[in-house]
Design a protein around this motif. Structure first.
Motif, PDB file in Angstrom:
ATOM      1  N   ARG A  10       0.861  -1.174   0.000  1.00 47.45           N
ATOM      2  CA  ARG A  10       0.000   0.000   0.000  1.00 47.45           C
ATOM      3  C   ARG A  10       0.899   1.225   0.000  1.00 47.45           C
ATOM      4  N   ASP A  11       0.293   2.404  -0.291  1.00 45.73           N
ATOM      5  CA  ASP A  11       1.124   3.592  -0.442  1.00 45.73           C
ATOM      6  C   ASP A  11       1.106   4.529   0.768  1.00 45.73           C
ATOM      7  N   SER A  12       0.618   4.044   1.917  1.00 42.35           N
ATOM      8  CA  SER A  12       0.671   4.871   3.126  1.00 42.35           C
ATOM      9  C   SER A  12       2.105   4.898   3.656  1.00 42.35           C
ATOM     10  N   GLU A  13       2.393   5.867   4.509  1.00 46.12           N
ATOM     11  CA  GLU A  13       3.754   5.985   5.050  1.00 46.12           C
ATOM     12  C   GLU A  13       4.167   4.732   5.813  1.00 46.12           C
ATOM     13  N   LEU A  14       3.254   4.188   6.610  1.00 43.51           N
ATOM     14  CA  LEU A  14       3.573   2.998   7.392  1.00 43.51           C
ATOM     15  C   LEU A  14       3.783   1.789   6.487  1.00 43.51           C
ATOM     16  N   ALA A  15       2.899   1.603   5.500  1.00 39.93           N
ATOM     17  CA  ALA A  15       3.038   0.462   4.584  1.00 39.93           C
ATOM     18  C   ALA A  15       4.350   0.542   3.805  1.00 39.93           C
ATOM     19  N   LEU A  16       4.709   1.746   3.371  1.00 39.66           N
ATOM     20  CA  LEU A  16       5.974   1.915   2.647  1.00 39.66           C
ATOM     21  C   LEU A  16       7.169   1.649   3.559  1.00 39.66           C
ATOM     22  N   TRP A  17       7.074   2.044   4.814  1.00 41.64           N
ATOM     23  CA  TRP A  17       8.141   1.730   5.777  1.00 41.64           C
ATOM     24  C   TRP A  17       8.335   0.223   5.866  1.00 41.64           C
ATOM     25  N   GLN A  18       7.223  -0.503   5.943  1.00 34.59           N
ATOM     26  CA  GLN A  18       7.301  -1.961   6.045  1.00 34.59           C
ATOM     27  C   GLN A  18       7.926  -2.558   4.783  1.00 34.59           C
ATOM     28  N   ALA A  19       7.507  -2.054   3.621  1.00 31.91           N
ATOM     29  CA  ALA A  19       8.046  -2.562   2.357  1.00 31.91           C
ATOM     30  C   ALA A  19       9.542  -2.287   2.246  1.00 31.91           C
ATOM     31  N   HIS A  20       9.963  -1.092   2.632  1.00 28.63           N
ATOM     32  CA  HIS A  20      11.388  -0.749   2.572  1.00 28.63           C
ATOM     33  C   HIS A  20      12.207  -1.593   3.558  1.00 28.63           C
ATOM     34  N   THR A  21      11.604  -1.938   4.685  1.00 26.60           N
ATOM     35  CA  THR A  21      12.283  -2.809   5.649  1.00 26.60           C
ATOM     36  C   THR A  21      12.552  -4.181   5.033  1.00 26.60           C
ATOM     37  N   VAL A  22      11.536  -4.733   4.367  1.00 29.31           N
ATOM     38  CA  VAL A  22      11.709  -6.028   3.695  1.00 29.31           C
ATOM     39  C   VAL A  22      12.705  -5.893   2.544  1.00 29.31           C
ATOM     40  N   GLN A  23      12.612  -4.800   1.805  1.00 27.89           N
ATOM     41  CA  GLN A  23      13.529  -4.577   0.697  1.00 27.89           C
ATOM     42  C   GLN A  23      14.980  -4.579   1.164  1.00 27.89           C
ATOM     43  N   LYS A  24      15.265  -3.859   2.261  1.00 24.34           N
ATOM     44  CA  LYS A  24      16.632  -3.794   2.773  1.00 24.34           C
ATOM     45  C   LYS A  24      17.132  -5.170   3.195  1.00 24.34           C
ATOM     46  N   LYS A  25      16.270  -5.937   3.854  1.00 27.17           N
ATOM     47  CA  LYS A  25      16.674  -7.274   4.301  1.00 27.17           C
ATOM     48  C   LYS A  25      16.994  -8.175   3.104  1.00 27.17           C
ATOM     49  N   LEU A  26      16.195  -8.078   2.046  1.00 31.57           N
ATOM     50  CA  LEU A  26      16.452  -8.878   0.848  1.00 31.57           C
ATOM     51  C   LEU A  26      17.709  -8.397   0.124  1.00 31.57           C
ATOM     52  N   ASN A  27      17.870  -7.065   0.052  1.00 32.22           N
ATOM     53  CA  ASN A  27      19.075  -6.518  -0.583  1.00 32.22           C
ATOM     54  C   ASN A  27      20.336  -6.944   0.160  1.00 32.22           C
ATOM     55  N   ASP A  28      20.267  -6.972   1.491  1.00 35.38           N
ATOM     56  CA  ASP A  28      21.418  -7.387   2.301  1.00 35.38           C
ATOM     57  C   ASP A  28      21.792  -8.851   2.047  1.00 35.38           C
ATOM     58  N   LEU A  29      20.796  -9.630   1.605  1.00 42.33           N
ATOM     59  CA  LEU A  29      21.052 -11.036   1.268  1.00 42.33           C
ATOM     60  C   LEU A  29      21.518 -11.211  -0.175  1.00 42.33           C
ATOM     61  N   GLY A  30      21.559 -10.093  -0.915  1.00 40.49           N
ATOM     62  CA  GLY A  30      22.063 -10.133  -2.287  1.00 40.49           C
ATOM     63  C   GLY A  30      21.003 -10.175  -3.367  1.00 40.49           C
TER      64      GLY A  30
END
Length: 307
Positions: A10-30
């Motif tokens: 979703r495009d709310s601030e909280l939903a985007l925070w959650q998505a970016h958190t998952v994105q960073k974790k996946l990026n850290d795994l390569g």
């Protein structure tokens, strides 16, 4: 094989925070990722209480459709918003480590109203029912919208306070200094947890996202959602549940409750069992409530929420 994992949110601030958190974790795994934000009906329709919209999963439906249509590979949700039955072909891929599970009352610097007549706001039937159970002389106004919208509405109205999930406010640094922890209020099943779902036949994505799973949170939220599912309550029913692992004696603690809409009826269960018995804990706790009189209350709730 290597592909860009498209993260639906979703495009709310909280939903985007959650998505970016998952994105960073996946990026850290390569892994390579891309965030795709969509607006859900739950964010657009702000003039009706959730239960009047007639469907469960209003905050997840749009992302479910996007995933089934191949527009996104995974979706990130606040787990408490997700129906206990996922759409065909979509499965739970990971539950991230849980944050704060508490509800909090955000007030305006004065909470003397707790000892007299007061007005608070919440769009949750669960929160409203528990508040009226404890403060039967109070009024509870409906409050809808994303976290930012609700905080602004609290400022703009003459309410004494409003109830929020602590985790949501903490994640986007909106938690004010004027708040009270509602440690007596039983949270929504899976409150404070983030869920990632994916298509069941996408092995690449499931392998990637599975590495983010937090087992203790997965077990606790499974118990809570099993309790909810056994009571046959949708996301909007006045049902609370919390499960916690006790490492000292290797046990699982559970507390759950079902309320009438006005808070006058309350069916509660509290159990502690050896960890090895966790798989049916939510089921047996719900059955106990149904047998105490909860089954009749559930029938009444279904009738009331259809009107």
């Amino acid at each position: 094989m290597s592909k860009v994992i498209r993260i639906g949110t979703r495009d709310s601030e909280l939903a985007l925070w959650q998505a970016h958190t998952v994105q960073k974790k996946l990026n850290d795994l390569g892994y390579k990722t891309e965030i795709i934000a969509v607006k859900s009906d739950g964010d657009i329709i702000l003039d009706k209480p959730l239960y009047e919209l007639g469907i469960t999963g209003i905050f997840t439906k749009t992302l479910d459709v996007a995933m089934i249509n191949g527009k996104v590979d995974i979706a990130v949700h606040s787990m408490k918003d997700v129906p206990t039955a996922l759409p065909q072909g979509i499965i739970q891929a990971a539950v991230l480590e849980r944050a704060n599970t508490l509800d909090i009352l955000v007030h305006k610097g004065n909470f003397d109203f707790l000892n007299e007549n007061g007005t608070i706001a919440s769009g949750s039937l669960r929160r409203k029912a528990q508040w009226l159970n404890k403060y039967p002389t109070h009024l509870v106004e409906d409050l809808r919208g994303n976290v930012n919208t609700r905080m602004q509405k609290l400022k703009d109205n003459n309410w004494n306070g409003a109830i929020f999930a602590a985790a949501g406010l903490e994640r986007i640094n909106l938690k004010p200094s004027e708040f009270i922890d509602l440690d007596w209020m039983i949270p929504a099943p899976a409150q404070g947890a983030m869920l990632v779902v994916a298509m069941q036949d996408d092995e690449y994505v499931l392998d990637a996202v599975g590495q983010l799973n937090h087992l203790e949170t997965e077990i606790a939220t499974y118990i809570e959602r099993q309790f909810l599912r056994t009571l046959e309550g949708g996301c909007t029913a006045p049902i609370g549940a919390i499960a916690k692992y006790n490492e000292k004696d290797d046990t699982m603690y559970f507390k759950g409750a079902l309320f009438s809409l006005d808070g006058k009826q309350k069916f509660e269960v509290e159990k502690t069992v050896p960890l090895i018995e966790w798989k049916k804990l939510g089921f047996f706790a719900a059955k106990e409530i149904l047998e105490k009189g909860g089954a009749q209350l559930m029938e009444e709730l279904r009738s009331q929420l259809k009107k």
